[in-house]
Design a protein around this motif. Structure first.
Motif, PDB file in Angstrom:
ATOM      1  N   ALA A  95       0.837  -1.201   0.000  1.00 45.88           N
ATOM      2  CA  ALA A  95       0.000   0.000   0.000  1.00 45.88           C
ATOM      3  C   ALA A  95       0.871   1.250   0.000  1.00 45.88           C
ATOM      4  CB  ALA A  95      -0.929  -0.006   1.216  1.00 45.88           C
ATOM      5  N   LEU A  96       1.966   1.221   0.764  1.00 42.06           N
ATOM      6  CA  LEU A  96       2.893   2.348   0.748  1.00 42.06           C
ATOM      7  C   LEU A  96       3.492   2.530  -0.637  1.00 42.06           C
ATOM      8  CD1 LEU A  96       4.588   4.567   2.090  1.00 42.06           C
ATOM      9  CD2 LEU A  96       6.207   2.790   2.797  1.00 42.06           C
ATOM     10  N   ALA A  97       3.868   1.427  -1.284  1.00 44.64           N
ATOM     11  CA  ALA A  97       4.435   1.503  -2.629  1.00 44.64           C
ATOM     12  C   ALA A  97       3.436   2.124  -3.606  1.00 44.64           C
ATOM     13  CB  ALA A  97       4.839   0.106  -3.106  1.00 44.64           C
ATOM     14  N   ALA A  98       2.166   1.776  -3.474  1.00 45.10           N
ATOM     15  CA  ALA A  98       1.144   2.340  -4.358  1.00 45.10           C
ATOM     16  C   ALA A  98       0.992   3.837  -4.143  1.00 45.10           C
ATOM     17  CB  ALA A  98      -0.189   1.628  -4.119  1.00 45.10           C
ATOM     18  N   CYS A  99       1.082   4.262  -2.874  1.00 46.79           N
ATOM     19  CA  CYS A  99       0.996   5.694  -2.580  1.00 46.79           C
ATOM     20  C   CYS A  99       2.152   6.451  -3.222  1.00 46.79           C
ATOM     21  CB  CYS A  99       1.011   5.920  -1.070  1.00 46.79           C
ATOM     22  SG  CYS A  99      -0.447   5.327  -0.201  1.00 46.79           S
ATOM     23  N   LEU A 100       3.359   5.944  -3.061  1.00 45.43           N
ATOM     24  CA  LEU A 100       4.537   6.622  -3.595  1.00 45.43           C
ATOM     25  C   LEU A 100       4.563   6.590  -5.118  1.00 45.43           C
ATOM     26  CD1 LEU A 100       7.289   5.431  -1.083  1.00 45.43           C
ATOM     27  CD2 LEU A 100       5.848   7.480  -0.991  1.00 45.43           C
ATOM     28  N   ALA A 101       3.986   5.541  -5.702  1.00 42.33           N
ATOM     29  CA  ALA A 101       3.974   5.426  -7.169  1.00 42.33           C
ATOM     30  C   ALA A 101       3.149   6.532  -7.815  1.00 42.33           C
ATOM     31  CB  ALA A 101       3.438   4.060  -7.575  1.00 42.33           C
ATOM     32  N   ARG A 102       2.229   7.122  -7.065  1.00 42.44           N
ATOM     33  CA  ARG A 102       1.410   8.199  -7.623  1.00 42.44           C
ATOM     34  C   ARG A 102       2.181   9.514  -7.699  1.00 42.44           C
ATOM     35  NH1 ARG A 102      -2.671   5.535  -4.490  1.00 42.44           N
ATOM     36  NH2 ARG A 102      -2.455   7.008  -2.768  1.00 42.44           N
ATOM     37  N   ARG A 103       3.320   9.596  -6.997  1.00 37.40           N
ATOM     38  CA  ARG A 103       4.139  10.814  -7.028  1.00 37.40           C
ATOM     39  C   ARG A 103       5.603  10.442  -7.220  1.00 37.40           C
ATOM     40  NH1 ARG A 103       3.170  15.499  -2.902  1.00 37.40           N
ATOM     41  NH2 ARG A 103       4.448  16.378  -4.563  1.00 37.40           N
ATOM     42  N   PRO A 104       5.954   9.783  -8.307  1.00 38.97           N
ATOM     43  CA  PRO A 104       7.314   9.251  -8.467  1.00 38.97           C
ATOM     44  C   PRO A 104       8.391  10.319  -8.530  1.00 38.97           C
ATOM     45  CG  PRO A 104       6.102   9.095 -10.522  1.00 38.97           C
ATOM     46  CD  PRO A 104       5.109   9.476  -9.474  1.00 38.97           C
ATOM     47  N   ARG A 105       8.054  11.531  -9.016  1.00 38.24           N
ATOM     48  CA  ARG A 105       9.069  12.573  -9.152  1.00 38.24           C
ATOM     49  C   ARG A 105       9.183  13.443  -7.907  1.00 38.24           C
ATOM     50  NH1 ARG A 105       8.073  14.772 -15.364  1.00 38.24           N
ATOM     51  NH2 ARG A 105       8.426  12.750 -16.405  1.00 38.24           N
ATOM     52  N   ALA A 106       8.234  13.311  -7.009  1.00 43.02           N
ATOM     53  CA  ALA A 106       8.262  14.125  -5.782  1.00 43.02           C
ATOM     54  C   ALA A 106       9.389  13.655  -4.875  1.00 43.02           C
ATOM     55  CB  ALA A 106       6.932  14.026  -5.054  1.00 43.02           C
ATOM     56  N   ARG A 107       9.974  14.595  -4.158  1.00 41.25           N
ATOM     57  CA  ARG A 107      10.924  14.197  -3.123  1.00 41.25           C
ATOM     58  C   ARG A 107      10.186  13.364  -2.089  1.00 41.25           C
ATOM     59  NH1 ARG A 107      14.378  19.808  -2.182  1.00 41.25           N
ATOM     60  NH2 ARG A 107      15.391  19.828  -4.241  1.00 41.25           N
ATOM     61  N   ILE A 108      10.870  12.376  -1.547  1.00 41.48           N
ATOM     62  CA  ILE A 108      10.196  11.426  -0.669  1.00 41.48           C
ATOM     63  C   ILE A 108       9.569  12.124   0.543  1.00 41.48           C
ATOM     64  CG2 ILE A 108      12.381  10.855   0.468  1.00 41.48           C
ATOM     65  CD1 ILE A 108       9.300   8.543  -0.022  1.00 41.48           C
ATOM     66  N   LYS A 109      10.212  13.143   1.076  1.00 41.49           N
ATOM     67  CA  LYS A 109       9.591  13.828   2.204  1.00 41.49           C
ATOM     68  C   LYS A 109       8.320  14.543   1.772  1.00 41.49           C
ATOM     69  CE  LYS A 109       9.898  17.056   5.965  1.00 41.49           C
ATOM     70  NZ  LYS A 109      10.702  17.879   6.888  1.00 41.49           N
ATOM     71  N   ALA A 110       8.343  15.171   0.604  1.00 40.85           N
ATOM     72  CA  ALA A 110       7.140  15.844   0.111  1.00 40.85           C
ATOM     73  C   ALA A 110       6.000  14.850  -0.064  1.00 40.85           C
ATOM     74  CB  ALA A 110       7.436  16.558  -1.202  1.00 40.85           C
ATOM     75  N   ALA A 111       6.310  13.648  -0.529  1.00 41.71           N
ATOM     76  CA  ALA A 111       5.275  12.629  -0.700  1.00 41.71           C
ATOM     77  C   ALA A 111       4.681  12.228   0.650  1.00 41.71           C
ATOM     78  CB  ALA A 111       5.861  11.409  -1.408  1.00 41.71           C
ATOM     79  N   LEU A 112       5.526  12.093   1.654  1.00 42.94           N
ATOM     80  CA  LEU A 112       5.017  11.724   2.982  1.00 42.94           C
ATOM     81  C   LEU A 112       4.149  12.825   3.579  1.00 42.94           C
ATOM     82  CD1 LEU A 112       8.146  10.044   4.615  1.00 42.94           C
ATOM     83  CD2 LEU A 112       6.148   8.924   3.606  1.00 42.94           C
ATOM     84  N   LEU A 113       4.465  14.074   3.276  1.00 49.23           N
ATOM     85  CA  LEU A 113       3.675  15.188   3.805  1.00 49.23           C
ATOM     86  C   LEU A 113       2.357  15.374   3.063  1.00 49.23           C
ATOM     87  CD1 LEU A 113       6.453  17.910   4.313  1.00 49.23           C
ATOM     88  CD2 LEU A 113       5.375  16.496   6.064  1.00 49.23           C
ATOM     89  N   ASP A 114       2.241  14.821   1.884  1.00 45.93           N
ATOM     90  CA  ASP A 114       1.045  14.977   1.061  1.00 45.93           C
ATOM     91  C   ASP A 114      -0.093  14.154   1.674  1.00 45.93           C
ATOM     92  OD1 ASP A 114      -0.938  15.046  -0.842  1.00 45.93           O
ATOM     93  OD2 ASP A 114       0.361  14.493  -2.517  1.00 45.93           O
TER      94      ASP A 114
END
Length: 271
Positions: A142-161
């Motif tokens: 599920a985490l991988a699916a979340c991150l896959a929606r924002r592949p170019r975002a910095r990982i911290k930005a993705a976690l804050l989204d």
């Protein structure tokens, strides 16, 4: 801003304290703290449940549900009958037994919103909130699916989204990335499977431990009894710019800016 552990702490405390009580009176001192309809339908209704979704507290009163967002400086305080209001008190809920629930907010960013209970869950769907990181079905995939929606975002930005994962903010993004050994500026799409697994483990572990410690009080957060959270004592990198890395092998905590937020990390251990 209170994040998932702090909001969960408040919700659990309120569930133990006010479920079953009946609202006798609601006084709003700052109308701008109320979004949408007035809160008067709550009068005469019993509290039937309290829980959390994302960074919001849901207080169910039969066919009505009150949403509370603490934002930067909001607090929900349980106080005895007759307790005087303070300069930052924005609303007071008085129950039939005389006890009170104060909504205090220094900066006035927090808000109260009353919705029909039938529409409460749909509100979170409309707002696009992502999955709950402590839900039983939130696994590494599920985490991988979340991150896959924002592949170019910095990982911290993705976690804050909040549309990616609900409830994680600045403190716990820094702490979980440190625990997983991931540099906060890495693109989310370049995080390996092993790193995602480590990050998932860190998210679940750190959020759970913080809830057990009643959250972190870096500045303004207090629980419903007015107490600071204890997890701040266990923070490894957040707020520790210039300190030696807690791993004790010569690393130093640095502070930079990622996604517009102050970001603490260790260059030696986060790649």
């Amino acid at each position: 801003m209170p994040e998932l552990p702090e909001v969960e702490t408040v919700a659990r405390q309120l569930a133990r304290a006010i479920v079953g009580k009946t609202v006798a009176r609601v006084v709003v001192f700052a109308p701008k703290s109320v979004r949408g309809r007035p809160l008067t339908p709550l009068v005469g209704r019993a509290v039937t449940g309290v829980d959390r979704r994302a960074k919001l507290i849901r207080i169910a009163c039969g066919e009505w549900t009150l949403l509370v967002h603490l934002k930067m400086t909001g607090r929900l305080l349980r106080l005895p009958a007759g307790h005087p209001t303070g300069p930052y008190t924005r609303a007071v809920f008085t129950f039939t037994d005389g006890t009170q629930l104060f909504f205090d907010d220094i900066r006035r960013f927090g808000y109260l919103m009353l919705l029909p209970s039938a529409d409460a869950e749909a509100h979170f769907v409309r707002e696009g909130y992502g999955p709950e990181p402590l839900a039983p079905d939130f696994d590494a995939n599920a985490l991988a699916a979340c991150l896959a929606r924002r592949p170019r975002a910095r990982i911290k930005a993705a976690l804050l989204d909040q549309t990616c994962i609900a409830g994680i903010g600045n403190i716990y993004a820094d702490e979980t990335l440190f625990a997983a050994g991931i540099r906060p500026t890495r693109p989310a799409g370049r995080i390996t499977r092993a790193e995602r697994a480590a990050l998932w483990t860190a998210i679940r572990d750190i959020l759970t431990r913080s809830i057990a410690a009643r959250g972190s009080s870096s500045v303004n957060y207090r629980d419903t009894a007015g107490r600071s959270g204890n997890f701040v004592r266990f923070l490894q990198v957040y707020g520790r710019n210039g300190d030696p890395c807690p791993k004790g092998d010569g690393g130093v905590i640095h502070k930079t800016v990622v996604a517009g937020r102050g970001t603490h990390w260790c260059p030696k251990h986060q790649k």
